[in-house]
Scaffold this motif. Structure first.
Motif, PDB file in Angstrom:
ATOM      1  N   GLY A  99      25.762  62.579  14.399  1.00  0.00           N
ATOM      2  CA  GLY A  99      26.777  61.682  13.877  1.00  0.00           C
ATOM      3  C   GLY A  99      27.444  62.249  12.640  1.00  0.00           C
ATOM      4  N   HIS A 100      28.721  61.994  12.541  1.00  0.00           N
ATOM      5  CA  HIS A 100      29.507  62.432  11.387  1.00  0.00           C
ATOM      6  C   HIS A 100      30.192  61.209  10.805  1.00  0.00           C
ATOM      7  CE1 HIS A 100      28.952  66.738  12.174  1.00  0.00           C
ATOM      8  NE2 HIS A 100      28.870  66.341  13.432  1.00  0.00           N
ATOM      9  N   SER A 101      30.379  61.219   9.501  1.00  0.00           N
ATOM     10  CA  SER A 101      30.840  60.010   8.839  1.00  0.00           C
ATOM     11  C   SER A 101      32.097  60.220   8.023  1.00  0.00           C
ATOM     12  CB  SER A 101      29.744  59.496   7.896  1.00  0.00           C
ATOM     13  OG  SER A 101      29.586  60.391   6.808  1.00  0.00           O
ATOM     14  N   LYS A 102      32.682  59.077   7.666  1.00  0.00           N
ATOM     15  CA  LYS A 102      33.630  59.034   6.565  1.00  0.00           C
ATOM     16  C   LYS A 102      32.981  58.105   5.562  1.00  0.00           C
ATOM     17  CE  LYS A 102      36.549  55.550   8.808  1.00  0.00           C
ATOM     18  NZ  LYS A 102      37.893  55.334   9.351  1.00  0.00           N
ATOM     19  N   ASN A 103      33.128  58.429   4.306  1.00  0.00           N
ATOM     20  CA  ASN A 103      32.437  57.706   3.252  1.00  0.00           C
ATOM     21  C   ASN A 103      33.463  57.174   2.273  1.00  0.00           C
ATOM     22  OD1 ASN A 103      29.470  58.569   3.846  1.00  0.00           O
ATOM     23  ND2 ASN A 103      30.688  60.422   4.005  1.00  0.00           N
ATOM     24  N   LEU A 104      33.435  55.874   2.051  1.00  0.00           N
ATOM     25  CA  LEU A 104      34.397  55.220   1.168  1.00  0.00           C
ATOM     26  C   LEU A 104      33.671  54.678  -0.049  1.00  0.00           C
ATOM     27  CD1 LEU A 104      36.251  53.166   3.925  1.00  0.00           C
ATOM     28  CD2 LEU A 104      36.851  55.436   3.052  1.00  0.00           C
ATOM     29  N   PHE A 105      34.175  55.005  -1.235  1.00  0.00           N
ATOM     30  CA  PHE A 105      33.591  54.509  -2.469  1.00  0.00           C
ATOM     31  C   PHE A 105      34.544  53.479  -3.056  1.00  0.00           C
ATOM     32  CE2 PHE A 105      32.033  55.097  -6.947  1.00  0.00           C
ATOM     33  CZ  PHE A 105      30.781  54.558  -6.715  1.00  0.00           C
ATOM     34  N   LEU A 106      34.077  52.251  -3.142  1.00  0.00           N
ATOM     35  CA  LEU A 106      34.921  51.113  -3.494  1.00  0.00           C
ATOM     36  C   LEU A 106      34.393  50.413  -4.732  1.00  0.00           C
ATOM     37  CD1 LEU A 106      34.898  49.773   0.164  1.00  0.00           C
ATOM     38  CD2 LEU A 106      36.726  51.129  -0.885  1.00  0.00           C
ATOM     39  N   ARG A 107      35.316  49.786  -5.456  1.00  0.00           N
ATOM     40  CA  ARG A 107      34.916  48.966  -6.604  1.00  0.00           C
ATOM     41  C   ARG A 107      35.524  47.584  -6.445  1.00  0.00           C
ATOM     42  NH1 ARG A 107      38.588  51.304 -11.608  1.00  0.00           N
ATOM     43  NH2 ARG A 107      40.557  50.470 -10.855  1.00  0.00           N
ATOM     44  N   PRO A 108      34.951  46.594  -7.133  1.00  0.00           N
ATOM     45  CA  PRO A 108      35.556  45.265  -7.078  1.00  0.00           C
ATOM     46  C   PRO A 108      37.009  45.330  -7.573  1.00  0.00           C
ATOM     47  CG  PRO A 108      33.385  45.168  -8.089  1.00  0.00           C
ATOM     48  CD  PRO A 108      33.738  46.621  -7.947  1.00  0.00           C
TER      49      PRO A 108
ATOM     50  N   ARG B  64      37.080  40.937  -2.740  1.00  0.00           N
ATOM     51  CA  ARG B  64      38.116  41.977  -2.632  1.00  0.00           C
ATOM     52  C   ARG B  64      37.682  43.263  -3.338  1.00  0.00           C
ATOM     53  NH1 ARG B  64      42.743  41.387  -0.710  1.00  0.00           N
ATOM     54  NH2 ARG B  64      43.801  42.761  -2.171  1.00  0.00           N
ATOM     55  N   VAL B  65      38.047  44.384  -2.729  1.00  0.00           N
ATOM     56  CA  VAL B  65      37.699  45.692  -3.286  1.00  0.00           C
ATOM     57  C   VAL B  65      38.920  46.601  -3.265  1.00  0.00           C
ATOM     58  CG1 VAL B  65      35.258  45.576  -2.625  1.00  0.00           C
ATOM     59  CG2 VAL B  65      36.920  46.566  -1.047  1.00  0.00           C
ATOM     60  N   GLU B  66      38.788  47.711  -3.971  1.00  0.00           N
ATOM     61  CA  GLU B  66      39.812  48.758  -3.969  1.00  0.00           C
ATOM     62  C   GLU B  66      39.095  50.100  -4.061  1.00  0.00           C
ATOM     63  OE1 GLU B  66      42.029  47.510  -7.392  1.00  0.00           O
ATOM     64  OE2 GLU B  66      40.641  48.428  -8.805  1.00  0.00           O
ATOM     65  N   MET B  67      39.815  51.150  -3.725  1.00  0.00           N
ATOM     66  CA  MET B  67      39.217  52.482  -3.826  1.00  0.00           C
ATOM     67  C   MET B  67      38.855  52.743  -5.288  1.00  0.00           C
ATOM     68  SD  MET B  67      39.131  53.461  -0.726  1.00  0.00           S
ATOM     69  CE  MET B  67      38.705  55.169  -0.821  1.00  0.00           C
ATOM     70  N   ALA B  68      37.672  53.262  -5.509  1.00  0.00           N
ATOM     71  CA  ALA B  68      37.239  53.567  -6.869  1.00  0.00           C
ATOM     72  C   ALA B  68      37.897  54.870  -7.333  1.00  0.00           C
ATOM     73  CB  ALA B  68      35.721  53.699  -6.922  1.00  0.00           C
ATOM     74  N   PRO B  69      38.222  54.969  -8.600  1.00  0.00           N
ATOM     75  CA  PRO B  69      38.837  56.190  -9.115  1.00  0.00           C
ATOM     76  C   PRO B  69      37.838  57.339  -9.226  1.00  0.00           C
ATOM     77  CG  PRO B  69      38.455  54.662 -10.912  1.00  0.00           C
ATOM     78  CD  PRO B  69      38.075  53.940  -9.642  1.00  0.00           C
ATOM     79  N   ALA B  70      38.359  58.536  -9.375  1.00  0.00           N
ATOM     80  CA  ALA B  70      37.524  59.738  -9.479  1.00  0.00           C
ATOM     81  C   ALA B  70      36.516  59.626 -10.622  1.00  0.00           C
ATOM     82  CB  ALA B  70      38.407  60.967  -9.660  1.00  0.00           C
ATOM     83  N   GLU B  71      36.900  58.970 -11.710  1.00  0.00           N
ATOM     84  CA  GLU B  71      35.975  58.828 -12.848  1.00  0.00           C
ATOM     85  C   GLU B  71      34.715  58.067 -12.431  1.00  0.00           C
ATOM     86  OE1 GLU B  71      39.366  57.476 -13.216  1.00  0.00           O
ATOM     87  OE2 GLU B  71      39.898  59.551 -13.635  1.00  0.00           O
ATOM     88  N   ASP B  72      34.887  57.046 -11.582  1.00  0.00           N
ATOM     89  CA  ASP B  72      33.734  56.284 -11.112  1.00  0.00           C
ATOM     90  C   ASP B  72      32.849  57.130 -10.193  1.00  0.00           C
ATOM     91  OD1 ASP B  72      34.911  54.217 -12.521  1.00  0.00           O
ATOM     92  OD2 ASP B  72      35.114  52.887 -10.793  1.00  0.00           O
ATOM     93  N   LEU B  73      33.483  57.956  -9.362  1.00  0.00           N
ATOM     94  CA  LEU B  73      32.719  58.860  -8.492  1.00  0.00           C
ATOM     95  C   LEU B  73      31.831  59.768  -9.328  1.00  0.00           C
ATOM     96  CD1 LEU B  73      35.323  60.156  -5.893  1.00  0.00           C
ATOM     97  CD2 LEU B  73      33.278  58.861  -5.410  1.00  0.00           C
ATOM     98  N   ARG B  74      32.442  60.360 -10.336  1.00  0.00           N
ATOM     99  CA  ARG B  74      31.694  61.286 -11.185  1.00  0.00           C
ATOM    100  C   ARG B  74      30.581  60.569 -11.944  1.00  0.00           C
ATOM    101  NH1 ARG B  74      37.206  62.722 -12.433  1.00  0.00           N
ATOM    102  NH2 ARG B  74      37.756  64.498 -11.118  1.00  0.00           N
ATOM    103  N   ARG B  75      30.902  59.406 -12.508  1.00  0.00           N
ATOM    104  CA  ARG B  75      29.955  58.678 -13.351  1.00  0.00           C
ATOM    105  C   ARG B  75      28.780  58.124 -12.556  1.00  0.00           C
ATOM    106  NH1 ARG B  75      29.936  53.292 -14.420  1.00  0.00           N
ATOM    107  NH2 ARG B  75      32.037  53.050 -13.600  1.00  0.00           N
TER     108      ARG B  75
END
Length: 174
Positions: A47-56, A88-99
């Motif tokens: 299996g292969h995935s797509k991964n979504l990182f979301l924030r409120p 409700r959510v939105e895509m998290a910014p790069a800063e959140d990914l890193r942090r």
């Protein structure tokens, strides 16, 4: 300091979890990932995935969400969030990914949970992705490598880290 691919793989090995990792040119999209499948030891299998990182949305309350979906799954992120009671959510910014995950854009992966303090990120796993494949493939914190792992071992690793992955039943992909 975030984990490195090498330290992540060492942690998995220390738990007795077998993985197979292949280095390749960095990939940023599902289409680019599909183009390199023949170079993986398992080829097209697994299996292969797509991964979504979301924030409120609008910095609302609640933890971030990491949605790990079958790569061809089509789903509204807000419908997914509502289904798991997240609002409700939105895509998290790069800063959140890193942090929180210790990764750069294009390298979102459930292995990033090795860097996330328990309770800061809810892990939502596509139940079909784990149920329908003997192995699943993810970037080991960088998008220039792919690691194959058994679904049960992924769950065991996440739980060992103090996370409680949630298996989410989604409609058929397509």
């Amino acid at each position: 300091m975030p984990e490195t691919p090498e330290s992540l793989l060492a942690r998995l090995a220390a738990l007795g979890i077998e993985t197979t990792t292949t280095a390749h040119a960095p990939v940023f999209t599902v289409a680019e990932s599909q183009a390199l499948r023949r170079s993986l030891p398992q080829g097209e299998a697994g299996g292969h995935s797509k991964n979504l990182f979301l924030r409120p949305a609008k910095f609302g309350p609640g933890p971030h969400l990491l949605a790990v979906l079958e790569e061809d799954r089509k789903v509204s992120v807000n419908a997914l969030a509502r289904a798991v009671g997240a609002g409700r959510v939105e895509m998290a910014p790069a800063e959140d990914l890193r942090r929180l995950l210790g990764v750069e854009p294009g390298s979102v992966t459930p292995f990033g949970m090795v860097n996330a303090p328990p309770g800061t990120v809810r892990v939502l796993l596509d139940a079909g992705l784990l149920r329908d494949h003997e192995v699943v493939h993810f970037h080991p914190l960088v998008n220039g490598m792919t690691t194959a792992i058994r679904p049960a071992d992924l769950l065991r690793f996440l739980e060992h880290l103090g996370h409680r992955p949630e298996l989410v039943e989604l409609p058929s992909a397509g």
